[in-house]
Design an enzyme around this catalytic site. Structure first.
Site, short mmCIF file in Angstrom:
data_model
loop_
_atom_site.label_atom_id
_atom_site.label_comp_id
_atom_site.label_asym_id
_atom_site.label_seq_id
_atom_site.Cartn_x
_atom_site.Cartn_y
_atom_site.Cartn_z
N ASN A 37 0.62 -1.29 0.06
CA ASN A 37 0.17 0.18 -0.08
C ASN A 37 0.74 1.16 0.07
OD1 ASN A 37 -0.26 -1.41 2.82
ND2 ASN A 37 -0.70 0.69 3.35
N ASP A 38 0.76 2.08 0.91
CA ASP A 38 1.41 3.46 0.81
C ASP A 38 2.61 3.58 0.54
OD1 ASP A 38 -0.94 3.52 2.37
OD2 ASP A 38 -0.17 4.50 4.23
N ARG A 159 0.04 8.30 13.79
CA ARG A 159 0.71 7.56 12.82
C ARG A 159 1.23 8.40 11.73
NH1 ARG A 159 -4.04 4.82 12.66
NH2 ARG A 159 -5.52 5.07 10.74
C1 FRU Z 1 -2.84 4.48 5.01
C2 FRU Z 1 -2.35 3.48 6.13
C3 FRU Z 1 -1.46 4.39 7.34
C4 FRU Z 1 -0.72 3.44 7.79
C5 FRU Z 1 -0.71 2.18 6.87
C6 FRU Z 1 -0.69 0.98 7.44
O1 FRU Z 1 -3.14 3.88 4.00
O2 FRU Z 1 -3.71 3.22 6.88
O3 FRU Z 1 -2.03 5.06 8.05
O4 FRU Z 1 0.32 3.65 8.59
O5 FRU Z 1 -1.87 2.49 5.92
O6 FRU Z 1 -0.50 0.03 6.19
#
Ligand code: FRU
Length: 483
Positions: A37-38, A159
């Protein structure tokens, strides 16, 4: 952590045997296999661009987060490096969540969120989140340094630290959900990346539905500061905010020690189906570049059948306009991918469709449409189309609603729905389009708007159609490249 990293790297290589070409990107960042993901820790360090990303190497679904790692000379051709971080300590045992990277005098420092589920995995009602530090001297192998910042009383969701240096001091923005479930961005500062002091709440939402602001970033652009974040909870409003979660920005004025004065209210970055958790970094020549995750939580991801899920968007240069809008343009380095140039001019269609017979699996197009002579009720392009035109992502002008639409209803497995923007003013509509195996990115009128969406056509033999329904379409010219 070393044994865990070795295990993760082996798992990815094992899964990669199942990855097929059909949806796997040719020129976007993706993991070799498994979940991503991110984007995290985007940074120019020792003459190279580094990008990290949230990664689960053991299967195609989200799980305890690791940091995957790729490196590049030009932000276009990326090379996979071993996994950089794995959850291994009490404070990050359920995940090394999102964060950032900085060059600390020749040391590459990662600042990330250590995540722990206090009840059971996936139960958001009881978590512990702290900011952690890891450092590397070679830019590949990292040593964890422990926790550097814990949340204030009453805050659990805390976070996605983004760190930068300004006037000799480190600053950090962190996304948070306060005791009343109000989303906020908190600012901290430090002399050494290890001891952090609270500065201020930089922004707090006034939308009663927004309970968390994920992945904040704060940087100067032109004569202003941009505060970007990914709010959770915002409700759809007309054509806006239609994805599960949004990502956007506020524009304002700021200097260290004073409050952030907002001059322009929240605006979305992108108007497609798949654009989340963007992060920015400064390129070697000072351009501010932005990359996002080009997916959305809870979306269908048919590539999971091939043991991988998730891609990152193309890098985009950010530019602030005089009226306080951040426009995004694909970076010029992408031109190095171009092959087989073709140019078509003066294409005039009336109530019909035409197969342009351009190989469209991985391609770039620049299309100029004459709006004064485009009278059709609907007219535009069918991208990534099957030879018979039945399957495709439709990008078209809706002359009745006066909007430009990206419709992926017929764009393959699992995807549906359309997104649209107001048809820009002026006589010419400029579309700059990038198609990869499972994505479409469209930049409209030099970045005034963009659409980023995933598509999953089942047919790999893809072409491009022009079409006009009940009226005419005049395309002044199309420049095309295979990539
Ligand atoms: C955003 C998120 C962040 C977190 C991460 C976990 O997409 O939810 O806030 O750090 O992905 O994978």
């Amino acid at each position: 952590m070393k044994a865990l990293l070795d295990k993760g790297n082996q798992a990815v290589d094992e899964l990669a045997k199942y990855v097929k070409d059909r949806y796997y990107p040719a020129y976007h960042i993706a993991a070799k296999a498994g979940w991503i993901n991110d984007p995290n820790g985007l940074v120019y360090f020792n003459g190279k661009y580094h990008a990290f990303f949230q990664h689960y190497p053991y299967d195609e679904n989200w799980g305890p987060m690791h940091w995957g790692h790729v490196v590049s000379d030009d932000m276009v051709h990326w090379q996979h490096l071993p996994i950089a971080l794995a959850p291994s300590e009490d404070y990050d045992k359920d995940g090394c969540f999102s964060g950032s990277a900085v060059d600390d005098n020749g040391t590459l420092a990662l600042i990330y969120t250590g995540h722990v589920w206090l009840k059971e995995a996936g139960d958001d009602s009881a978590v512990r989140e702290v900011q952690c530090l890891a450092i590397s001297h070679d830019g590949i192998h990292f040593e964890k340094q422990g926790v550097v910042l814990t949340p204030p009383d009453g805050i659990m969701h805390f976070r996605d630290p983004k760190v930068w240096k300004q006037d000799g001091r480190w600053f950090m923005v962190v996304g948070a959900r306060d005791a009343n479930d109000v989303g906020q961005v908190r600012l901290y500062s430090s002399a050494d990346l290890r001891q952090w002091q609270f500065e201020q709440i930089l922004a707090q939402t006034d939308d009663p539905d927004v309970y968390m602001m994920e992945c904040p970033d704060f940087f100067p652009l032109g004569d202003s500061y941009i505060l970007m974040f990914s709010p959770q909870g915002m409700k759809a409003k007309g054509y806006q905010y239609r994805n599960r979660f949004q990502s956007g920005y506020l524009v304002g004025k700021w200097q260290a020690g004073s409050e952030f004065k907002i001059t322009h209210q929240f605006a979305e970055f992108d108007h497609g189906h798949d654009f989340y958790a963007p992060q920015s970094f400064e390129a070697a020549d000072g351009r501010r570049i932005l990359i996002s995750w080009m997916d959305m939580w809870e979306s269908a991801m048919p590539s999971k059948a091939d043991k991988w899920a998730g891609v990152l968007s193309l890098p985009r240069e950010t530019i602030l306009t005089k009226d306080g809008k951040v426009i995004l343009r694909p970076i010029k380095e992408l031109e190095s991918l171009r092959k087989d140039e073709k140019k078509l001019t003066n294409l005039y269609l009336t109530k019909t469709q035409q197969n342009l017979e351009l190989c469209a699996l991985q391609s770039e197009l620049m299309v100029n449409i004459d709006l004064t002579r485009t009278t059709a009720e609907r007219a535009g392009l069918k991208l990534a189309a099957s030879a018979d035109g039945q399957q495709a992502a439709w990008l078209y002008i809706d002359n009745q609603a006066n909007r430009l639409v990206l419709d992926r209803t017929l764009a393959g497995e699992g995807v549906a729905g359309y997104r649209s923007i107001p048809l820009p003013q002026g006589n010419t509509l400029k579309l700059h389009i990038f198609v990869d195996h499972s994505s479409v990115e469209v930049f409209i009128n030099d970045g005034e708007y963009s659409f980023s969406s995933r598509i999953y056509p089942t047919n790999n033999d893809r072409t491009i159609y022009l079409f006009a329904e009940n009226g005419d379409l005049l395309v002044n010219d199309i420049e095309y490249w295979a990539l």
